[in-house]
Design a protein around this motif. Structure first.
Motif, short mmCIF file in Angstrom:
data_model
loop_
_atom_site.label_atom_id
_atom_site.label_comp_id
_atom_site.label_asym_id
_atom_site.label_seq_id
_atom_site.Cartn_x
_atom_site.Cartn_y
_atom_site.Cartn_z
N TRP A 1 66.76 4.30 12.28
CA TRP A 1 66.52 3.21 13.23
C TRP A 1 66.61 1.84 12.56
O TRP A 1 67.15 0.90 13.13
CB TRP A 1 65.16 3.38 13.90
CG TRP A 1 65.19 4.36 15.02
CD1 TRP A 1 64.72 5.63 15.01
CD2 TRP A 1 65.77 4.15 16.30
NE1 TRP A 1 64.96 6.23 16.22
CE2 TRP A 1 65.60 5.34 17.05
CE3 TRP A 1 66.41 3.09 16.92
CZ2 TRP A 1 66.04 5.48 18.35
CZ3 TRP A 1 66.85 3.23 18.22
CH2 TRP A 1 66.66 4.41 18.92
N SER B 1 63.86 9.33 10.05
CA SER B 1 64.06 8.76 11.37
C SER B 1 63.88 7.24 11.33
O SER B 1 64.65 6.49 11.94
CB SER B 1 63.08 9.38 12.36
OG SER B 1 63.18 8.76 13.61
N ARG C 1 56.34 15.77 24.12
CA ARG C 1 56.69 16.12 22.75
C ARG C 1 56.12 15.06 21.82
O ARG C 1 56.01 13.91 22.19
CB ARG C 1 58.19 16.18 22.49
CG ARG C 1 59.08 16.17 23.61
CD ARG C 1 60.51 16.21 23.16
NE ARG C 1 61.09 14.90 23.49
CZ ARG C 1 62.23 14.47 23.08
NH1 ARG C 1 62.95 15.21 22.29
NH2 ARG C 1 62.68 13.32 23.42
N PRO C 2 55.79 15.46 20.62
CA PRO C 2 55.26 14.48 19.67
C PRO C 2 56.35 13.50 19.23
O PRO C 2 57.54 13.83 19.21
CB PRO C 2 54.78 15.33 18.51
CG PRO C 2 55.52 16.60 18.62
CD PRO C 2 55.81 16.80 20.08
N VAL C 3 55.95 12.30 18.88
CA VAL C 3 56.88 11.28 18.41
C VAL C 3 57.24 11.58 16.96
O VAL C 3 56.37 11.86 16.13
CB VAL C 3 56.24 9.89 18.53
CG1 VAL C 3 57.18 8.82 17.99
CG2 VAL C 3 55.87 9.61 19.97
N ASP C 4 58.54 11.50 16.66
CA ASP C 4 59.01 11.75 15.30
C ASP C 4 58.80 10.47 14.47
O ASP C 4 59.48 9.48 14.68
CB ASP C 4 60.49 12.14 15.32
CG ASP C 4 61.02 12.47 13.95
OD1 ASP C 4 60.22 12.68 13.02
OD2 ASP C 4 62.26 12.50 13.79
N LEU C 5 57.88 10.51 13.54
CA LEU C 5 57.59 9.37 12.69
C LEU C 5 57.98 9.61 11.24
O LEU C 5 57.38 9.06 10.33
CB LEU C 5 56.10 9.02 12.78
CG LEU C 5 55.59 8.60 14.15
CD1 LEU C 5 54.09 8.39 14.11
CD2 LEU C 5 56.27 7.34 14.60
N SER C 6 59.00 10.40 11.03
CA SER C 6 59.40 10.72 9.66
C SER C 6 60.12 9.53 9.01
O SER C 6 60.62 8.63 9.68
CB SER C 6 60.33 11.94 9.66
OG SER C 6 61.55 11.62 10.30
#
Length: 69
Positions: free
Chosen positions: A22, A18, A10-15
């Motif tokens: 973190w 998000s 799955r693609p990494v969520d870089l929004s």
């Protein structure tokens, strides 16, 4: 001879949302660690003047350069 397995990624969520979550969680945990290692003393403890937390973290306090005596 077995066929190679194909796994889906799955693609990494870089929004930005998000990243903010973190960053907030990391900041909270860092400040909590700083409180317990560097600031918590018996007289100003959140735990009613009990020295258990202070004594448990005593060596870490000196290792990181925080005075406590």
């Amino acid at each position: 001879m077995s066929e190679p397995r194909i796994t889906a990624t799955r693609p990494v969520d870089l929004s930005a949302a998000s990243a903010a979550v973190w960053l907030s969680a990391t900041t909270f945990l860092a400040l909590l660690a700083l409180y317990f290692v560097g600031i918590d003393q018996c007289a100003v403890s959140l735990f009613g003047g009990d020295a258990h937390v202070h004594e448990f973290l005593h060596d870490a306090r000196h290792l990181l350069g925080f005075p406590c005596h």
